[in-house]
Structure formats: C-alpha cells, structure tokens
Motif scaffolding. Structure first.
Motif, PDB file in Angstrom:
ATOM      1  N   TYR A  70       7.558   7.167   3.968  1.00 28.87           N
ATOM      2  CA  TYR A  70       7.091   6.083   4.840  1.00 28.87           C
ATOM      3  C   TYR A  70       7.735   6.112   6.217  1.00 28.87           C
ATOM      4  O   TYR A  70       7.696   5.137   6.945  1.00 28.87           O
ATOM      5  CB  TYR A  70       7.318   4.724   4.150  1.00 28.87           C
ATOM      6  CG  TYR A  70       6.674   4.739   2.791  1.00 28.87           C
ATOM      7  CD1 TYR A  70       5.300   4.593   2.653  1.00 28.87           C
ATOM      8  CD2 TYR A  70       7.429   4.978   1.648  1.00 28.87           C
ATOM      9  CE1 TYR A  70       4.695   4.673   1.413  1.00 28.87           C
ATOM     10  CE2 TYR A  70       6.829   5.050   0.401  1.00 28.87           C
ATOM     11  CZ  TYR A  70       5.469   4.908   0.293  1.00 28.87           C
ATOM     12  OH  TYR A  70       4.868   4.991  -0.934  1.00 28.87           O
TER      13      TYR A  70
ATOM     14  N   LYS B  27      -7.000   3.265   8.478  1.00 25.90           N
ATOM     15  CA  LYS B  27      -7.275   3.380   7.046  1.00 25.90           C
ATOM     16  C   LYS B  27      -6.977   2.058   6.334  1.00 25.90           C
ATOM     17  O   LYS B  27      -7.766   1.599   5.509  1.00 25.90           O
ATOM     18  CB  LYS B  27      -6.429   4.503   6.441  1.00 25.90           C
ATOM     19  CG  LYS B  27      -6.769   4.838   5.017  1.00 25.90           C
ATOM     20  CD  LYS B  27      -5.818   5.877   4.412  1.00 25.90           C
ATOM     21  CE  LYS B  27      -5.829   7.180   5.154  1.00 25.90           C
ATOM     22  NZ  LYS B  27      -4.970   8.211   4.501  1.00 25.90           N
ATOM     23  N   VAL B  28      -5.849   1.444   6.670  1.00 27.31           N
ATOM     24  CA  VAL B  28      -5.478   0.166   6.049  1.00 27.31           C
ATOM     25  C   VAL B  28      -6.511  -0.907   6.404  1.00 27.31           C
ATOM     26  O   VAL B  28      -6.937  -1.679   5.537  1.00 27.31           O
ATOM     27  CB  VAL B  28      -4.062  -0.269   6.495  1.00 27.31           C
ATOM     28  CG1 VAL B  28      -3.773  -1.695   6.078  1.00 27.31           C
ATOM     29  CG2 VAL B  28      -3.033   0.674   5.921  1.00 27.31           C
TER      30      VAL B  28
ATOM     31  N   ASN C 112      -3.447   5.897   9.944  1.00 26.02           N
ATOM     32  CA  ASN C 112      -3.078   5.086   8.784  1.00 26.02           C
ATOM     33  C   ASN C 112      -3.371   3.607   9.020  1.00 26.02           C
ATOM     34  O   ASN C 112      -3.783   2.901   8.092  1.00 26.02           O
ATOM     35  CB  ASN C 112      -1.617   5.310   8.402  1.00 26.02           C
ATOM     36  CG  ASN C 112      -1.420   6.610   7.646  1.00 26.02           C
ATOM     37  OD1 ASN C 112      -2.380   7.226   7.182  1.00 26.02           O
ATOM     38  ND2 ASN C 112      -0.183   7.037   7.526  1.00 26.02           N
TER      39      ASN C 112
ATOM     40  N   ARG D 271       0.852  -1.201   0.000  1.00 23.70           N
ATOM     41  CA  ARG D 271       0.000   0.000   0.000  1.00 23.70           C
ATOM     42  C   ARG D 271       0.885   1.246   0.000  1.00 23.70           C
ATOM     43  O   ARG D 271       1.062   1.916   1.011  1.00 23.70           O
ATOM     44  CB  ARG D 271      -0.932  -0.012   1.204  1.00 23.70           C
ATOM     45  CG  ARG D 271      -1.928  -1.166   1.242  1.00 23.70           C
ATOM     46  CD  ARG D 271      -2.749  -1.321  -0.026  1.00 23.70           C
ATOM     47  NE  ARG D 271      -3.359  -0.106  -0.469  1.00 23.70           N
ATOM     48  CZ  ARG D 271      -4.635   0.031  -0.799  1.00 23.70           C
ATOM     49  NH1 ARG D 271      -5.441  -1.011  -0.741  1.00 23.70           N
ATOM     50  NH2 ARG D 271      -5.108   1.188  -1.209  1.00 23.70           N
TER      51      ARG D 271
ATOM     52  N   ILE E 177      -0.365   4.721   1.428  1.00 24.29           N
ATOM     53  CA  ILE E 177      -0.479   5.020   2.859  1.00 24.29           C
ATOM     54  C   ILE E 177       0.878   5.555   3.318  1.00 24.29           C
ATOM     55  O   ILE E 177       1.840   4.805   3.468  1.00 24.29           O
ATOM     56  CB  ILE E 177      -0.859   3.758   3.675  1.00 24.29           C
ATOM     57  CG1 ILE E 177      -2.095   3.076   3.105  1.00 24.29           C
ATOM     58  CG2 ILE E 177      -1.026   4.103   5.142  1.00 24.29           C
ATOM     59  CD1 ILE E 177      -3.375   3.886   3.193  1.00 24.29           C
TER      60      ILE E 177
END
Length: 164
Positions: free
Chosen positions: A139, A155-156, A152, A127, A130
């Motif tokens: 990241y 969200k994942v 996050n 992903r 993200i």
C-alpha cells in the motif's frame, strides 16, 4: 528611582506578553491538511471519516505518513503537485491523513509502515485489493507512482458505484 521601577515594570510586561504568545502558538491547531492539499476538505478522525463516507457515499482515502520521514515528504510533494489527484481528492473522496496509527488492524493488512495509502468504501470495507506496485509493501506509493495512484483512485470510485 522611578525610572528603575518603570523599567522593571516594562520588562515584566514584555515577559508576560512573550509567555502568552508562546502559549497561543503551542495551543494553535495545525491545519488538518498537514501539507497534503489546502483546497481539500480533510476530516479530523477515522470515526468522523467513516461517518462522512457513509453519509456522502464517497470512498475514504487514508494516508498514513510521518512528518520526519523522507519517503512521506517526497510522496506529499508529488501528491500536492498532481492537479488531477488533488481534484479527485477534493471532489470524490473523504480525505484523512494520519501520523499516529488508528488502531484498526484492517488499515495495516501487511504491516505498519509509512507512507501507505488505503481506501475504505462507504460500507466500511477496507479495499485491500487496491494496491501499489511494491510486493513487500503493498500500500505504499512513491513520488513516481502518481499515475498508478490516480488509476487506483478511479478504480475505487468505479467500484463504489458498481458494487454498492
């Protein structure tokens, strides 16, 4: 004379015992958590993590870090101190932390640096969408970014349930 022989034998036995203890200490397997959360189930390898993710239908969180990196250490302390993140990591994710690079170029979309956290969904899709808040290292997360990391992670989890 017998005293000297007994003393030499005693010293030899102590040296042998010490050598065996050192050998055991060197071969002892360090915990998979590496200090990132002892109540979380950590997997040993990326391959194992991908299999477990597909089997459980949970997303994978991969934490790249170095033991001697001050930024990695600061992130680790914040990660461990955040109860919400620890709970989500334990309950909702397959967790892998690595010190050595894995070799999958998809886990370094913007370069090889530490610390960095990437997510992989159960279909083995990294992903890359993200990200953290830093433009030069997409990241990475710092100790002050735990709220963003928690968002996050949520969200994942949501994407896994809506996209797959």
């Amino acid at each position: 004379m017998h005293r000297w022989v007994l003393l030499a034998l005693f010293i030899s036995l102590c040296a042998i015992a010490e050598a065996q203890n050192k050998k055991k200490a060197k071969t002892a397997t360090p915990p998979l958590s590496k200090g990132w959360g002892k109540n979380i189930k950590w997997v040993k390898s990326y391959e194992e993590a991908l299999k477990e993710s597909a089997k459980s239908q949970k997303p994978l969180m991969v934490i790249h870090h170095l033991d001697n990196c001050p930024h990695s250490k600061a992130l680790k302390e914040a990660f461990v101190a955040d109860k919400s993140i620890q709970k989500m990591a334990k309950d909702d994710f397959i967790m892998l932390n690595v010190v050595e690079e894995i070799g999958d170029k998809h886990l370094a979309p913007d370069g090889y640096y530490v610390p960095r956290i990437l997510f992989v969904d159960p279909s083995r899709t990294v992903r890359a969408d993200i990200v953290g808040k830093y433009k030069e290292r997409l990241y990475t997360y710092g100790p002050g970014d735990m709220e963003l990391l928690e968002q996050n992670m949520k969200k994942v989890k949501l994407l896994v349930h809506t996209e797959l």
